[in-house]
Design an enzyme around this catalytic site. Structure first.
Site: not given
Length: 299
Positions: A59, A103, A126
């Site tokens: 990413k 994450q 997200d």
């Protein structure tokens, strides 16, 4: 295997579609630059989970390639929830940061729900904050949708798959893919309007449900669960699974496989995603798109 995939004409090429989206995102970044704004994305990783390191690295490399300023904050595995929440508050107040991604997985001492709720909804690229989850349920496009289901919806749209009136079956009821995917497909909106069934570990006759599907999305984390006798001829099959299985012939003694038995199902499917090369690149593409939209709205 790569040569074989190149010869298959019913593949949904996630890598190619992701590059289309990246090109569109890069144009938007250029327009922001003319206003003196550079989108900023911060990744927060707690611990040294090998898969998390790989995913964040991918990413971050894509961010830099597109011109998004990115940074990774790495915290010790023993970090307390209080310290993590303190970092998130700092990032929430930093005007140069437009997107925050924590994450998963997180260590046992940290409650993911507390973490996702702490991220500002305006920076929750997200799509896990309760406000964004609620907006998704209500069909409010001002929120951020989770990147993997949003990427799947783009895959379907850009591959010419018609969802209106289609029977869609989602295998898996997780908060990251299954539930939001079902919600997105049943909305009264473009590239939705499907009739949706969610199957899970307590569903009776999963195979029977799957055989009715015009669109079958496998997101349950069970290697090669979907077999040929579960798929209606001509159905669109989307494989979200990432499972590590033993393989003495592979480097490290294991390899990654999806939730779909690709070799068996591909001849039956009307369209199918390879794995890898299907859903994964789209998740990253939608993360970049969400970050740019956050910068446009709050830059």
């Amino acid at each position: 295997m790569r040569r074989y995939l190149d010869e298959v004409d019913n593949l949904i090429d996630g890598r190619a579609i992701a590059e289309q989206i990246h090109a569109e995102t890069a144009d938007r970044i250029t327009r922001l630059s003319s206003r003196g704004i550079q989108p900023g994305l911060v990744f927060v990783r707690v611990g040294e989970d090998p898969a998390s390191k790989v995913y964040v690295g991918m990413k971050e490399r894509t961010s830099k390639r597109l011109g998004i300023r990115s940074d990774t904050k790495v915290l010790n595995e023993a970090t307390s929830e209080t310290d993590l929440l303190s970092l998130i508050r700092e990032l929430n107040s930093d005007r140069s940061v437009h997107g925050i991604l924590v994450q998963a997985p997180l260590p046992a001492q940290i409650n993911p729900a507390h973490v996702y709720s702490a991220v500002s909804p305006a920076k929750d690229v997200d799509g896990f904050h309760p406000i964004n989850v609620g907006k998704l349920m209500l069909g409010d496009a001002t929120g951020f949708a989770p990147c993997t289901p949003a990427g799947i919806q783009e895959l379907l749209a850009r591959s010419g798959v018609k969802t209106e009136g289609a029977e869609a079956v989602v295998l898996g009821r997780g908060d990251i893919v299954g539930k939001p995917m079902a919600t997105m497909l049943l909305q009264k909106s473009k590239q939705a309007n499907a009739t949706v069934t969610i199957c899970h570990s307590r569903t009776r006759d999963v195979a029977g449900h799957c055989r009715r599907a015009d669109i079958l999305i496998a997101a349950m984390g069970s290697p090669k669960f979907v077999t040929a006798n579960m798929v209606k001829r001509g159905a669109v099959v989307i494989d979200v699974g990432v499972n590590r299985v033993p393989d003495a012939a592979a480097a490290g003694g294991s390899r990654l496989v999806g939730d779909v038995d690709f070799e068996a199902v591909q001849p039956i499917a009307g369209k199918i995603t390879p794995n890898p090369g299907g859903v994964g690149p789209m998740t990253i593409a939608l993360l970049m798109q969400n970050t740019v939209r956050a910068a446009e709205q709050n830059g």
